[in-house]
Design a protein around this motif. Structure first.
Motif, PDB file in Angstrom:
ATOM      1  N   LEU A 193      43.866 -33.272 -65.038  1.00 33.63           N
ATOM      2  CA  LEU A 193      43.748 -32.039 -65.812  1.00 33.63           C
ATOM      3  C   LEU A 193      43.028 -30.931 -65.052  1.00 33.63           C
ATOM      4  N   GLU A 194      41.950 -31.252 -64.341  1.00 32.66           N
ATOM      5  CA  GLU A 194      41.244 -30.195 -63.613  1.00 32.66           C
ATOM      6  C   GLU A 194      42.042 -29.737 -62.398  1.00 32.66           C
ATOM      7  N   GLY A 195      42.789 -30.664 -61.789  1.00 32.19           N
ATOM      8  CA  GLY A 195      43.667 -30.229 -60.705  1.00 32.19           C
ATOM      9  C   GLY A 195      44.697 -29.231 -61.201  1.00 32.19           C
ATOM     10  N   ARG A 196      45.298 -29.544 -62.343  1.00 28.48           N
ATOM     11  CA  ARG A 196      46.277 -28.628 -62.930  1.00 28.48           C
ATOM     12  C   ARG A 196      45.617 -27.311 -63.331  1.00 28.48           C
ATOM     13  N   ALA A 197      44.406 -27.376 -63.873  1.00 28.21           N
ATOM     14  CA  ALA A 197      43.698 -26.161 -64.266  1.00 28.21           C
ATOM     15  C   ALA A 197      43.478 -25.241 -63.073  1.00 28.21           C
ATOM     16  N   ALA A 251      40.915 -27.610 -74.744  1.00 33.56           N
ATOM     17  CA  ALA A 251      40.547 -28.417 -75.907  1.00 33.56           C
ATOM     18  C   ALA A 251      40.116 -29.817 -75.492  1.00 33.56           C
ATOM     19  N   VAL A 252      40.782 -30.382 -74.472  1.00 31.54           N
ATOM     20  CA  VAL A 252      40.446 -31.739 -74.021  1.00 31.54           C
ATOM     21  C   VAL A 252      39.150 -31.745 -73.217  1.00 31.54           C
ATOM     22  N   LEU A 253      39.054 -30.864 -72.218  1.00 31.85           N
ATOM     23  CA  LEU A 253      37.928 -30.898 -71.287  1.00 31.85           C
ATOM     24  C   LEU A 253      36.729 -30.078 -71.753  1.00 31.85           C
ATOM     25  N   GLY A 254      36.930 -29.158 -72.659  1.00 31.65           N
ATOM     26  CA  GLY A 254      35.833 -28.308 -73.108  1.00 31.65           C
ATOM     27  C   GLY A 254      35.410 -28.556 -74.542  1.00 31.65           C
ATOM     28  N   GLY A 255      36.011 -29.573 -75.198  1.00 32.39           N
ATOM     29  CA  GLY A 255      35.688 -29.866 -76.584  1.00 32.39           C
ATOM     30  C   GLY A 255      34.616 -30.938 -76.712  1.00 32.39           C
ATOM     31  N   ASP A 256      34.840 -31.873 -77.651  1.00 29.27           N
ATOM     32  CA  ASP A 256      33.834 -32.910 -77.909  1.00 29.27           C
ATOM     33  C   ASP A 256      33.596 -33.817 -76.707  1.00 29.27           C
ATOM     34  N   LEU A 257      34.587 -33.906 -75.813  1.00 30.44           N
ATOM     35  CA  LEU A 257      34.437 -34.766 -74.636  1.00 30.44           C
ATOM     36  C   LEU A 257      33.559 -34.122 -73.563  1.00 30.44           C
ATOM     37  N   TYR A 258      33.346 -32.815 -73.672  1.00 27.45           N
ATOM     38  CA  TYR A 258      32.642 -32.089 -72.611  1.00 27.45           C
ATOM     39  C   TYR A 258      31.242 -32.624 -72.313  1.00 27.45           C
ATOM     40  N   PRO A 259      30.386 -32.912 -73.310  1.00 27.79           N
ATOM     41  CA  PRO A 259      29.044 -33.425 -72.976  1.00 27.79           C
ATOM     42  C   PRO A 259      29.081 -34.711 -72.159  1.00 27.79           C
ATOM     43  N   LEU A 260      30.038 -35.599 -72.466  1.00 26.24           N
ATOM     44  CA  LEU A 260      30.145 -36.842 -71.706  1.00 26.24           C
ATOM     45  C   LEU A 260      30.624 -36.573 -70.285  1.00 26.24           C
ATOM     46  N   SER A 275      44.678 -22.268 -70.531  1.00 25.76           N
ATOM     47  CA  SER A 275      45.507 -23.311 -71.135  1.00 25.76           C
ATOM     48  C   SER A 275      44.753 -23.889 -72.321  1.00 25.76           C
ATOM     49  N   PRO A 276      45.119 -23.512 -73.542  1.00 19.89           N
ATOM     50  CA  PRO A 276      44.381 -23.993 -74.721  1.00 19.89           C
ATOM     51  C   PRO A 276      44.316 -25.513 -74.810  1.00 19.89           C
ATOM     52  N   ARG A 277      45.373 -26.195 -74.425  1.00 22.08           N
ATOM     53  CA  ARG A 277      45.387 -27.661 -74.514  1.00 22.08           C
ATOM     54  C   ARG A 277      44.386 -28.275 -73.544  1.00 22.08           C
ATOM     55  N   ILE A 278      44.387 -27.814 -72.302  1.00 23.91           N
ATOM     56  CA  ILE A 278      43.439 -28.348 -71.322  1.00 23.91           C
ATOM     57  C   ILE A 278      42.016 -28.025 -71.742  1.00 23.91           C
TER      58      ILE A 278
END
Length: 245
Positions: A93-97, A152-161, A147-150
């Protein structure tokens, strides 16, 4: 105070407490594997056990806290399988970003991010002229990918982890300085509008962080994040060349 105001106040207190405990975990103030006692945390923060319990539930929901049946909550320890899973996702995902950012970031945004990166480097080196900040290079790039989808995955609830794992992977001082150079190279590729190179550099950067974290895991069952600020013996030369700053 009516019922709605009480509910709003409780939510505000719970959110603040969640952020406070999260900050302690991120900074290493609460170590991996440490027990999270509701009564102890309630006394520390001067609140009842209810908001503490809710904050611990939220931390458990994002994977920063574990709780076995009939056991106390504990800050999660790093597990090799979990590390591999998260880093596989980051590579993709970060590569694509980064590839998207190379086509979507305007020149002024790139210039601002270069300046912010240099400020962050100087801050970590202990420069007293740089004020405290919570700059996150990876999150900035994810946002600029538009990219809203990316996001949402990397900057949402998963971000702190994800951020905690990044802190652990950069726990060695030598890795921190190398990471800054890699960040600058990624931004240079984005400025050149070379999407393939930007993606490749980010993928390599994440793979190096993965290898560094795995090495650290082999050496120690628990890892504390690197200190937020490290003071060098002498100022280091700037990362950014004059023609790129």
């Amino acid at each position: 105070m009516d019922g709605q105001e009480e509910d709003d106040s409780a939510r505000s207190l719970g959110e603040a407490l969640f952020r406070d405990i999260l900050a302690l975990i991120h900074s290493g103030g609460i170590a991996p594997g440490a027990t999270l006692g509701e009564a102890t945390l309630a006394r520390q923060f001067g609140v009842s056990r209810g908001p503490v319990r809710e904050a611990i539930r939220r931390l458990q929901g994002i994977g920063l806290v574990t709780r076995e049946p009939f056991a106390r909550a504990r800050v999660a320890l790093l597990d090799r399988a979990a590390v591999d899973d998260l880093f596989d996702m980051r590579v993709a995902l970060e590569g694509r970003a980064c590839a998207l950012a190379a086509t979507r970031m305007d020149e002024s945004a790139i210039t601002c991010l270069l300046a912010a990166l240099e400020q962050a480097r100087r801050r970590d080196l202990g420069d007293p002229d740089i004020p405290p900040d919570d700059f996150d290079f990876h999150l900035q790039l994810i946002e600029h990918a538009s990219s809203p989808r990316i996001s949402a995955v990397l900057g949402g609830d998963l971000y702190p982890l994800l951020r905690l794992y990044r802190r652990w992977s950069g726990a060695r001082p030598e890795r921190k300085s190398v990471a800054y150079q890699e960040h600058w190279q990624i931004l240079r590729a984005i400025r050149s509008r070379d999407a393939d190179l930007a993606r490749s550099l980010m993928e390599q950067h994440i793979e190096k962080a993965r290898a560094n974290l795995m090495t650290a895991l082999d050496a120690s069952p628990t890892i504390r994040p690197a200190p937020a600020v490290q003071s060098p013996a002498a100022p280091a030369a700037p990362i950014l060349p004059a023609d790129q700053a």
